[in-house]
Design a protein around this motif. Sequence first.
Motif, PDB file in Angstrom:
ATOM      1  N   TRP A 180       0.838  -1.199   0.000  1.00 22.15           N
ATOM      2  CA  TRP A 180       0.000   0.000   0.000  1.00 22.15           C
ATOM      3  C   TRP A 180       0.875   1.251   0.000  1.00 22.15           C
ATOM      4  N   ASP A 181       0.422   2.276  -0.687  1.00 27.17           N
ATOM      5  CA  ASP A 181       1.103   3.575  -0.614  1.00 27.17           C
ATOM      6  C   ASP A 181       0.555   4.415   0.529  1.00 27.17           C
ATOM      7  N   ALA A 182      -0.693   4.143   0.898  1.00 29.35           N
ATOM      8  CA  ALA A 182      -1.307   4.955   1.948  1.00 29.35           C
ATOM      9  C   ALA A 182      -2.466   4.196   2.578  1.00 29.35           C
ATOM     10  N   VAL A 183      -2.712   4.529   3.848  1.00 28.85           N
ATOM     11  CA  VAL A 183      -3.891   4.031   4.546  1.00 28.85           C
ATOM     12  C   VAL A 183      -4.752   5.239   4.888  1.00 28.85           C
TER      13      VAL A 183
ATOM     14  N   LEU B  45       5.391   1.082  10.559  1.00 28.74           N
ATOM     15  CA  LEU B  45       4.892   1.498   9.242  1.00 28.74           C
ATOM     16  C   LEU B  45       5.690   2.720   8.783  1.00 28.74           C
ATOM     17  N   ALA B  46       7.011   2.570   8.852  1.00 26.31           N
ATOM     18  CA  ALA B  46       7.874   3.749   8.776  1.00 26.31           C
ATOM     19  C   ALA B  46       7.731   4.579   7.509  1.00 26.31           C
ATOM     20  N   LYS B  47       7.412   3.952   6.371  1.00 26.03           N
ATOM     21  CA  LYS B  47       7.299   4.783   5.159  1.00 26.03           C
ATOM     22  C   LYS B  47       5.855   4.903   4.687  1.00 26.03           C
ATOM     23  N   MET B  48       4.949   4.392   5.478  1.00 27.99           N
ATOM     24  CA  MET B  48       3.537   4.412   5.089  1.00 27.99           C
ATOM     25  C   MET B  48       2.941   5.796   5.349  1.00 27.99           C
ATOM     26  N   LYS B  49       2.236   6.294   4.358  1.00 36.41           N
ATOM     27  CA  LYS B  49       1.500   7.542   4.591  1.00 36.41           C
ATOM     28  C   LYS B  49       0.094   7.193   5.061  1.00 36.41           C
ATOM     29  N   PHE B  50      -0.438   8.027   5.955  1.00 35.27           N
ATOM     30  CA  PHE B  50      -1.811   7.786   6.392  1.00 35.27           C
ATOM     31  C   PHE B  50      -2.553   9.107   6.526  1.00 35.27           C
ATOM     32  N   GLY B  51      -3.865   8.986   6.460  1.00 33.30           N
ATOM     33  CA  GLY B  51      -4.716  10.152   6.646  1.00 33.30           C
ATOM     34  C   GLY B  51      -5.959   9.741   7.409  1.00 33.30           C
ATOM     35  N   VAL B  52      -6.542  10.693   8.127  1.00 32.61           N
ATOM     36  CA  VAL B  52      -7.684  10.373   8.987  1.00 32.61           C
ATOM     37  C   VAL B  52      -8.859  11.296   8.668  1.00 32.61           C
TER      38      VAL B  52
ATOM     39  N   GLU C 270       2.429   6.215  16.523  1.00 35.65           N
ATOM     40  CA  GLU C 270       3.310   5.340  17.315  1.00 35.65           C
ATOM     41  C   GLU C 270       4.069   4.370  16.425  1.00 35.65           C
ATOM     42  N   LEU C 271       3.446   3.955  15.334  1.00 31.42           N
ATOM     43  CA  LEU C 271       4.090   3.027  14.390  1.00 31.42           C
ATOM     44  C   LEU C 271       4.933   3.772  13.353  1.00 31.42           C
TER      45      LEU C 271
END
Length: 148
Positions: A49-52, A82-89, A113-114
């Motif tokens: 995945w590129d992003a969650v 998930l050091a290189k994972m981008k996420f948005g909320v 935290e991850l």
Amino acid sequence: MANIYLVVGSVTGTALGVAEVLKQVIEVAGHSVVLDEHASLATLNSQSWDAVLICTSSTGKGEIPNNLMPFYNELANGASLLAKMKFGVIALGNSSYANFCGAANLMEQRFFELQALCPVPKVTIDATETTTPERDAKFWLKEFLAAL
Ligand SMILES: Cc1cc2nc3c(=O)[nH]c(=O)nc-3n(C[C@H](O)[C@H](O)[C@H](O)COP(=O)(O)O)c2cc1C
């Protein structure tokens, strides 16, 4: 083009409805997306995945909806960083409750935290202020997609 894991926490369907609209927008923008009402670590680990994206309401006293809780717990128990994972909320809530958007805050904290990266600050959508949550979410999503 990005591959996006869109996880949903919803009790009465509002956040799910928002997520379904976002899914369409993501696809029209040429990205691929999996919308998951029963998110799991297994699915998170099953693809590159590129992003969650986390689209969740709050229930109880700022608690995570039942359908998202297992994922939240799995992230606490043995998820690798998930050091290189981008996420948005995308946070849905109601500011008349004491713990406004508490569930989204918990999810956000766990991703931080991850060591996941949050390129665009979360959007909070207050049921006392809008009857069209998907519009606010779509506006935010454009910014998020541009940051991928
Ligand atoms: C029993 C109940 C408890 C709620 N508790 C909270 C809360 O603690 N914090 C908050 O911001 N919103 C709270 N809400 C508001 C919901 O998160 C909000 O209405 C949301 O849009 C519902 O989305 P859903 O249909 O996807 O669950 C609560 C709503 C209900 C019915």
